[in-house]
Design a protein around this motif. Structure first.
Motif, PDB file in Angstrom:
ATOM      1  N   ALA A 181       0.801  -1.219   0.000  1.00  0.00           N
ATOM      2  CA  ALA A 181       0.000   0.000   0.000  1.00  0.00           C
ATOM      3  C   ALA A 181       0.836   1.272   0.000  1.00  0.00           C
ATOM      4  O   ALA A 181       0.279   2.365  -0.061  1.00  0.00           O
ATOM      5  CB  ALA A 181      -0.949  -0.001   1.194  1.00  0.00           C
ATOM      6  N   ALA A 207      -2.433  -3.598   2.803  1.00  0.00           N
ATOM      7  CA  ALA A 207      -2.014  -2.648   3.835  1.00  0.00           C
ATOM      8  C   ALA A 207      -0.831  -3.187   4.630  1.00  0.00           C
ATOM      9  O   ALA A 207      -0.649  -4.409   4.744  1.00  0.00           O
ATOM     10  CB  ALA A 207      -3.183  -2.343   4.767  1.00  0.00           C
ATOM     11  N   PRO A 256      -7.304  -3.903   8.972  1.00  0.00           N
ATOM     12  CA  PRO A 256      -7.557  -3.094   7.771  1.00  0.00           C
ATOM     13  C   PRO A 256      -8.507  -3.822   6.824  1.00  0.00           C
ATOM     14  O   PRO A 256      -8.633  -5.055   6.858  1.00  0.00           O
ATOM     15  CB  PRO A 256      -6.163  -2.952   7.142  1.00  0.00           C
ATOM     16  CG  PRO A 256      -5.195  -3.269   8.239  1.00  0.00           C
ATOM     17  CD  PRO A 256      -5.879  -4.254   9.126  1.00  0.00           C
ATOM     18  N   TRP A 295      -3.785  -7.719   4.266  1.00  0.00           N
ATOM     19  CA  TRP A 295      -2.858  -6.884   5.039  1.00  0.00           C
ATOM     20  C   TRP A 295      -1.750  -7.731   5.637  1.00  0.00           C
ATOM     21  O   TRP A 295      -1.827  -8.955   5.638  1.00  0.00           O
ATOM     22  CB  TRP A 295      -3.583  -6.091   6.121  1.00  0.00           C
ATOM     23  CG  TRP A 295      -4.271  -6.906   7.183  1.00  0.00           C
ATOM     24  CD1 TRP A 295      -5.474  -7.545   7.074  1.00  0.00           C
ATOM     25  CD2 TRP A 295      -3.806  -7.158   8.515  1.00  0.00           C
ATOM     26  NE1 TRP A 295      -5.785  -8.174   8.254  1.00  0.00           N
ATOM     27  CE2 TRP A 295      -4.789  -7.950   9.159  1.00  0.00           C
ATOM     28  CE3 TRP A 295      -2.668  -6.783   9.227  1.00  0.00           C
ATOM     29  CZ2 TRP A 295      -4.651  -8.392  10.473  1.00  0.00           C
ATOM     30  CZ3 TRP A 295      -2.534  -7.208  10.544  1.00  0.00           C
ATOM     31  CH2 TRP A 295      -3.524  -8.006  11.146  1.00  0.00           C
TER      32      TRP A 295
END
Length: 425
Positions: free
Chosen positions: A221, A230, A241, A245
């Motif tokens: 990200a 993320a 998130p 992630w």
């Protein structure tokens, strides 16, 4: 393009911060940015970087024992020192250090030989490049004013040089093109994005360049709106998130090698971080810092081995699973098998009398201790109409407990049907 399926099932990756900063054991790049170390002294570390015992095959074997499925190496940090022989102007290990060779090639080859996915870290920023400190962030945000006052980031007189910035982007894009074209990484882990806006970075064009060369490359990200997942750092998020992630976490308190940092997390703590992360649907990217000679400190290797031993005993609760129960249903992390028919309850503390699970509507076929196979008695108490009772599972015997965390496999009669209401009133 949809997220590559290998990433979400990888669960564990290893983050390797390796560079000239290991010579004196100072913080990577940041030590000269903040003035902790004079810039000239930081750069003298080029003369001491030998990689004399660099053995990427040994790294890969350790990562496999740790249970990792991928790794990420700092191909170029904010200090601008590339670990490969870049054809662009700029600092690089083969040309400017006694190591004298490409360190990225050996790493990528070794990982692939051991079945691991290849990740490469690259910083958008280069605090040593003559054209980098040529523009300012248009809106750095509150608390980020130093972005436009630090001499390594922005023009000292405040006068922007757009031609210099354009040259810098050509340099950055060419280096990223080299990484993708030469090494074909499965994942590119960018950093430094906070120092410019998305339009200044020309993120759309950079993403297009990468994906035109290798369409299946996963991007983090820090490609801003062009990233795939993320990357929270150093603390498990309370609320995960949205989407895929990865938690970035150091084994001690430092990313790179710092000889005075002996604050290593215990294996039990790493198991906690790991299970809490995968229980919320994320991956753990666990950071180690090799010495300048390329060896990973024994204290860090031992912890990777310990985490890997725990994963090996509980692999069914790790690989091929998705996020488990939301908070409040079980007092600990949990995962759920891909077919949603088996819950894996992680008991971080020793269960005393019983383990309670709330909100499961399914009948339970059986409960076993993962690793030993011991079967546990269980019963449902209470419940009214559509509100299920509490599933009580007898605590395992002492002989069936795991040293770091015990896992109970709860086999359900059908796919998980979870109640999350306020109860019958």
């Amino acid at each position: 393009m949809p997220m590559q399926p290998w990433f979400s099932d990888a669960k564990l990756g290893i983050f390797i911060h390796y560079g000239i900063y290991a010579v004196d054991g100072v913080p990577e790049s940041w030590s000269f940015y903040t003035g902790q170390v004079p810039h000239e002294r930081y750069m003298r570390q080029l003369d001491g970087f030998t990689a004399s015992r660099y053995d990427p095959g040994a790294w890969a074997e350790l990562f496999v024992r740790a249970g990792a499925r991928y790794a990420v190496l700092t191909a170029r940090h904010h200090d601008g020192v590339a670990l490969w022989g870049t054809a662009q102007s700029g600092l690089n290990v083969p040309a400017h250090t006694p190591a004298g060779r490409d360190l990225v090639a050996g790493y990528t080859d070794a990982l692939r030989e051991h079945g691991l996915r290849v990740g490469l870290y690259y910083s958008h920023s280069d605090w040593n490049h003559p054209d980098y400190a040529s523009v300012s962030h248009p809106d750095p945000g509150r608390g980020m004013e130093e972005l436009n006052t630090n001499r390594f980031v922005a023009p000292a007189d405040g006068v922007e040089d757009l031609a210099a910035w354009a040259r810098y982007l050509v340099y950055r894009d060419a280096q990223v093109g080299e990484l993708v074209g030469r090494y074909r990484p499965d994942l590119l882990w960018f950093d430094g994005e906070w120092e410019r806006s998305e339009s200044q970075w020309r993120m759309r064009e950079l993403s297009g360049l990468i994906l035109s060369l290798a369409p299946e490359t996963v991007l983090n990200a820090r490609m801003l709106s062009y990233g795939d997942y993320a990357t929270p750092e150093q603390g498990v998020p309370i609320v995960p998130p949205d989407g895929p992630w990865e938690l970035c976490l150091t084994v001690n308190d430092s990313w790179g090698f710092q000889r005075d940092d002996h604050r290593h997390k215990s294996v039990g703590q790493l198991v906690r971080y790991f299970t809490e992360t995968i229980g919320m649907g994320g991956n753990l990217l666990l950071g180690v810092g090799p010495r300048e000679d390329g060896t990973i400190p024994a204290e860090q290797a031992e912890r990777l081995e310990g985490l890997g031993a725990w994963i090996g005993r509980h692999s069914r609760a790790v690989y091929g699973t998705v996020a488990g129960l939301p908070a409040g249903h079980h007092y600990g992390p949990s995962t759920l098998s891909a077919d949603r028919r088996t819950l894996y309850l992680v008991c971080l503390d020793i269960p005393r009398e019983s383990v309670a699970v709330r909100g499961v509507r399914n009948a339970v076929r059986r409960v076993r201790v993962l690793g030993t196979g011991a079967e546990l008695d269980h019963r449902v108490v209470g419940g009214l109409h559509d509100v299920p009772g509490v599933l009580w599972i007898d605590a395992p015997r002492a002989a069936d407990l795991d040293e770091q965390a015990t896992v109970l496999a709860v086999e359900l009669d059908g796919e998980l049907d979870l109640y999350q209401g306020a109860g019958r009133t």
